[in-house]
Design a protein around this motif. Structure first.
Motif, PDB file in Angstrom:
ATOM      1  N   GLY A 129      -5.325  -4.754 -11.483  1.00  0.00           N
ATOM      2  CA  GLY A 129      -5.071  -4.268 -10.134  1.00  0.00           C
ATOM      3  C   GLY A 129      -4.461  -2.883 -10.072  1.00  0.00           C
ATOM      4  O   GLY A 129      -3.839  -2.527  -9.066  1.00  0.00           O
ATOM      5  N   ASN A 130      -4.634  -2.046 -11.125  1.00  0.00           N
ATOM      6  CA  ASN A 130      -4.056  -0.696 -11.140  1.00  0.00           C
ATOM      7  C   ASN A 130      -2.559  -0.713 -10.822  1.00  0.00           C
ATOM      8  O   ASN A 130      -2.068   0.105 -10.052  1.00  0.00           O
ATOM      9  CB  ASN A 130      -4.796   0.211 -10.144  1.00  0.00           C
ATOM     10  CG  ASN A 130      -6.243   0.413 -10.497  1.00  0.00           C
ATOM     11  OD1 ASN A 130      -6.562   0.802 -11.617  1.00  0.00           O
ATOM     12  ND2 ASN A 130      -7.133   0.127  -9.551  1.00  0.00           N
ATOM     13  N   SER A 166       0.483  -1.542  -6.208  1.00  0.00           N
ATOM     14  CA  SER A 166      -0.930  -1.626  -6.553  1.00  0.00           C
ATOM     15  C   SER A 166      -1.590  -0.345  -6.055  1.00  0.00           C
ATOM     16  O   SER A 166      -1.692  -0.115  -4.843  1.00  0.00           O
ATOM     17  CB  SER A 166      -1.583  -2.851  -5.907  1.00  0.00           C
ATOM     18  OG  SER A 166      -2.957  -2.895  -6.218  1.00  0.00           O
ATOM     19  N   VAL A 167      -2.015   0.511  -6.989  1.00  0.00           N
ATOM     20  CA  VAL A 167      -2.556   1.827  -6.638  1.00  0.00           C
ATOM     21  C   VAL A 167      -4.080   1.778  -6.713  1.00  0.00           C
ATOM     22  O   VAL A 167      -4.676   1.908  -7.794  1.00  0.00           O
ATOM     23  CB  VAL A 167      -2.001   2.922  -7.581  1.00  0.00           C
ATOM     24  CG1 VAL A 167      -2.516   4.296  -7.145  1.00  0.00           C
ATOM     25  CG2 VAL A 167      -0.479   2.902  -7.587  1.00  0.00           C
ATOM     26  N   GLU A 168      -4.706   1.586  -5.583  1.00  0.00           N
ATOM     27  CA  GLU A 168      -6.170   1.532  -5.538  1.00  0.00           C
ATOM     28  C   GLU A 168      -6.745   2.928  -5.753  1.00  0.00           C
ATOM     29  O   GLU A 168      -6.091   3.927  -5.456  1.00  0.00           O
ATOM     30  CB  GLU A 168      -6.636   0.971  -4.185  1.00  0.00           C
ATOM     31  CG  GLU A 168      -6.151  -0.441  -3.900  1.00  0.00           C
ATOM     32  CD  GLU A 168      -6.682  -1.447  -4.904  1.00  0.00           C
ATOM     33  OE1 GLU A 168      -7.776  -1.197  -5.469  1.00  0.00           O
ATOM     34  OE2 GLU A 168      -6.009  -2.470  -5.157  1.00  0.00           O
ATOM     35  N   PRO A 169      -7.968   3.027  -6.259  1.00  0.00           N
ATOM     36  CA  PRO A 169      -8.591   4.338  -6.477  1.00  0.00           C
ATOM     37  C   PRO A 169      -8.560   5.200  -5.213  1.00  0.00           C
ATOM     38  O   PRO A 169      -8.913   4.733  -4.125  1.00  0.00           O
ATOM     39  CB  PRO A 169     -10.032   3.977  -6.884  1.00  0.00           C
ATOM     40  CG  PRO A 169      -9.907   2.622  -7.508  1.00  0.00           C
ATOM     41  CD  PRO A 169      -8.831   1.923  -6.717  1.00  0.00           C
ATOM     42  N   THR A 190       1.222  -0.010 -10.972  1.00  0.00           N
ATOM     43  CA  THR A 190       2.000   1.152 -11.404  1.00  0.00           C
ATOM     44  C   THR A 190       3.445   0.978 -10.958  1.00  0.00           C
ATOM     45  O   THR A 190       3.707   0.677  -9.775  1.00  0.00           O
ATOM     46  CB  THR A 190       1.446   2.452 -10.806  1.00  0.00           C
ATOM     47  OG1 THR A 190       0.089   2.612 -11.194  1.00  0.00           O
ATOM     48  CG2 THR A 190       2.242   3.658 -11.280  1.00  0.00           C
ATOM     49  N   VAL A 217       0.293   6.116  -1.770  1.00  0.00           N
ATOM     50  CA  VAL A 217       1.303   5.196  -2.305  1.00  0.00           C
ATOM     51  C   VAL A 217       2.585   5.952  -2.650  1.00  0.00           C
ATOM     52  O   VAL A 217       3.687   5.482  -2.360  1.00  0.00           O
ATOM     53  CB  VAL A 217       0.749   4.467  -3.549  1.00  0.00           C
ATOM     54  CG1 VAL A 217       1.861   3.670  -4.234  1.00  0.00           C
ATOM     55  CG2 VAL A 217      -0.385   3.535  -3.145  1.00  0.00           C
ATOM     56  N   ASP A 276       2.199  -9.512  -8.951  1.00  0.00           N
ATOM     57  CA  ASP A 276       1.474  -9.146  -7.730  1.00  0.00           C
ATOM     58  C   ASP A 276       2.032  -9.826  -6.486  1.00  0.00           C
ATOM     59  O   ASP A 276       1.469  -9.700  -5.395  1.00  0.00           O
ATOM     60  CB  ASP A 276      -0.011  -9.480  -7.876  1.00  0.00           C
ATOM     61  CG  ASP A 276      -0.252 -10.981  -8.121  1.00  0.00           C
ATOM     62  OD1 ASP A 276       0.744 -11.725  -8.238  1.00  0.00           O
ATOM     63  OD2 ASP A 276      -1.423 -11.387  -8.198  1.00  0.00           O
ATOM     64  N   ARG A 313      -5.946   6.273  -3.686  1.00  0.00           N
ATOM     65  CA  ARG A 313      -4.774   6.060  -2.819  1.00  0.00           C
ATOM     66  C   ARG A 313      -3.453   6.438  -3.484  1.00  0.00           C
ATOM     67  O   ARG A 313      -2.389   6.108  -2.973  1.00  0.00           O
ATOM     68  CB  ARG A 313      -4.689   4.597  -2.370  1.00  0.00           C
ATOM     69  CG  ARG A 313      -5.825   4.147  -1.463  1.00  0.00           C
ATOM     70  CD  ARG A 313      -5.432   2.904  -0.670  1.00  0.00           C
ATOM     71  NE  ARG A 313      -4.387   3.186   0.309  1.00  0.00           N
ATOM     72  CZ  ARG A 313      -3.130   2.760   0.222  1.00  0.00           C
ATOM     73  NH1 ARG A 313      -2.718   2.063  -0.829  1.00  0.00           N
ATOM     74  NH2 ARG A 313      -2.262   3.034   1.169  1.00  0.00           N
ATOM     75  N   ARG A 314      -3.493   7.131  -4.618  1.00  0.00           N
ATOM     76  CA  ARG A 314      -2.253   7.464  -5.334  1.00  0.00           C
ATOM     77  C   ARG A 314      -1.305   8.263  -4.456  1.00  0.00           C
ATOM     78  O   ARG A 314      -0.113   7.948  -4.371  1.00  0.00           O
ATOM     79  CB  ARG A 314      -2.581   8.245  -6.605  1.00  0.00           C
ATOM     80  CG  ARG A 314      -1.343   8.744  -7.353  1.00  0.00           C
ATOM     81  CD  ARG A 314      -1.710   9.450  -8.639  1.00  0.00           C
ATOM     82  NE  ARG A 314      -0.530  10.031  -9.264  1.00  0.00           N
ATOM     83  CZ  ARG A 314      -0.075  11.242  -8.987  1.00  0.00           C
ATOM     84  NH1 ARG A 314      -0.705  12.016  -8.101  1.00  0.00           N
ATOM     85  NH2 ARG A 314       1.020  11.700  -9.580  1.00  0.00           N
TER      86      ARG A 314
END
Length: 519
Positions: free
Chosen positions: A499-500, A453-456, A502, A462, A121, A458-459
């Motif tokens: 932290g999702n 870090s792919v937050e819900p 990817t 990103v 991270d 926000r794919r």
């Protein structure tokens, strides 16, 4: 706009002159031990054939085996200090731990660990101890190191320690070559580190080779800029090649595959490239070579930089042919001595080329010299070659469906009109110089490969960020802005990390920017 493409192979140096989509002239010259003489000869023959004005050449693209040969031979490598930021972690597997002993000794065996590195991270494992690093530099220099390979844990996520290390080296050792792992390899510490060490060990040779190639082109009266082919089928300028010689390692097979796509107009197919010594089989996807999904070993060293997925077998036009009712073909080869040692050229060695001539597949040399060969033996040997090639193609394809096969390279006369597992066998015009054509038509590329870090929700944002970063890198590498396109996207969720996280890899390519070509 004329482009001159040159590919230096183990047997022949091929050269082509291209105007847009039109191949104006093509030629071959034997590869020489000093390489540059073969290039000079090839350019000279091309001028005789096409009669072009050197001033009309806008760019020269070269694919070379200089650097991979140096590593495989363990010669012309600079003493290199491998320095890693990772303590107190990673001490169990220090730099050079998995290198062959002979190669490690050749580059001096300089292995050092310093405090630093990051988590996935971007948070620090430990702070950078600049005095510790400066002390390591002093030890390395006293030990004879002249080039420096800097790696840091998770540097593709956060490269601050590698960048600071480069600044310190520039202060203490002005002009010393420095290779940083986040600029060379992908995720995976040892593979990325190894690729960086190899690159650092080749930096001095890269300086000499690029200077020699540039002077060779200038000596032929051509004032155009010189570019070198990269592993993924794209181009880099001479300055970039001086910094990243490791990026040329697989330029031969990738040039052949790109040339095959151009000549056959097949964007998705298997490419069988047969030279004088080996047969290389790769898969084209969207006109570009499929990249290896696993780490690639080079000269016994595991690496993880961009490499095409290529499978090689020891069959070529110069392969020795054994005796017996079903003679074995290869893996030994006469290589660049084909025109002296093959029967059809007056030599005394039976080669695969002699078989092709005897079978009527090629009109090379003096066919009368192989008229005595038993047709049944010739047929059995060539059937054996076809079976081995079909087996390699079968291992490379991803589905049971037959796929188009494009045969290129001077030795592709060994490929029959029908091949098991192939929907069609295509042998396009100018097939013998597909590698040089691939170099001439190559585009500029850029790539992003790191953990996001792919937050819900926000794919998409990103992915757009990664695409734009790849496009920006492509333009910075010399592509014409309006021509850049994304050709590959890969995303792998890292379920074992919080932290999702990817891993996202995006590759973009664009046309080379050349003066008035930017409109």
């Amino acid at each position: 706009m004329l482009r001159l493409g040159i590919d230096v192979g183990g047997t022949n140096t091929d050269a082509v002159l291209i105007d847009g989509q039109l191949v104006l002239a093509a030629t071959k010259a034997p590869t020489t031990s000093d390489v540059t003489t073969g290039i000079v000869t090839a350019i000279g023959r091309l001028r005789e054939e096409a009669g072009f004005d050197p001033a009309d050449v806008a760019a020269v693209m070269i694919g070379t085996t200089h650097f991979i040969n140096a590593l495989v031979e363990g010669s012309r490598l600079a003493p290199t200090a491998a320095i890693r930021f990772g303590l107190p972690a990673t001490s169990a597997l220090p730099p050079l731990v998995d290198w062959p002993a002979a190669l490690s000794k050749t580059i001096g065996g300089h292995s050092y660990l310093c405090h630093g590195g990051h988590e996935y991270d971007g948070s620090r494992i430990a702070d950078l101890d600049e005095q510790e690093f400066r002390d390591v530099l002093d030890k390395a220099v006293q030990g004879g190191a002249r080039s420096f390979a800097i790696s840091s844990v998770f540097s593709p996520v956060n490269a601050e320690f590698e960048l600071r290390a480069a600044e310190i080296i520039a202060e203490q050792l002005p002009g010393a070559p420095v290779s940083l792992s986040h600029e060379i390899g992908r995720m995976g510490l040892l593979g990325r580190e190894n690729a960086t060490i190899i690159n650092a060990a080749l930096r001095e040779l890269a300086e000499n080779v690029t200077t020699g190639l540039t002077e060779t082109v200038l000596g032929a009266g051509i004032q155009a800029p010189v570019f070198l082919s990269q592993n993924d089928g794209t181009l880099m300028d001479v300055d970039h090649a001086r910094r990243y010689p490791v990026a040329t390692f697989a330029s031969g097979p990738t040039n052949s595959m790109r040339g095959a796509a151009f000549l056959s107009e097949q964007s998705s197919c298997a490419v069988v490239d047969i030279g004088g010594t080996t047969t290389d089989v790769g898969i084209l996807q969207n006109g570009f070579p499929r990249e290896a999904s696993t780490d690639v070993a080079v000269a016994g060293i595991q690496t993880n930089f961009r490499m095409p997925d290529v499978l090689s077998v020891g069959i070529g036009g110069g392969s020795h042919v054994g005796s017996g009712p079903i003679p074995e073909v290869g893996p030994q080869s006469v290589g660049y001595r084909l025109t002296q040692q093959a029967l059809v050229f007056g030599g005394d060695q039976l080669t695969a080329t002699d078989l092709a001539v005897a079978a009527g597949r090629a009109d090379i040399g003096d066919a009368a010299r192989v008229a005595h060969l038993d047709p049944a033996v010739v047929r059995a040997a060539l059937d054996g070659v076809a079976g081995r090639i079909a087996e390699v193609v079968d291992r490379m394809r991803l589905s049971a469906e037959p796929i188009p096969v494009v045969a290129v390279g001077g030795g592709s006369i060994l490929v029959p009109e029908q091949l098991d597992g192939a929907s069609v066998v295509v042998r396009p015009e100018h097939y013998a110089v597909a590698n040089a054509i691939g170099a001439a038509i190559a585009e500029v590329g850029g790539e992003v490969d790191r953990v996001f870090s792919v937050e819900p929700g926000r794919r998409d944002a990103v992915l757009d960020e990664a695409r734009q970063e790849a496009v920006d890198r492509t333009v910075a590498a010399g592509a014409r802005p309006g021509s850049v396109r994304v050709v590959d996207i890969e995303e792998v969720p890292l379920a074992y990390l919080p932290g999702n996280a990817t891993r996202i890899r995006v590759k973009a390519v664009g046309e080379l920017s050349l003066g008035g070509n930017d409109a």
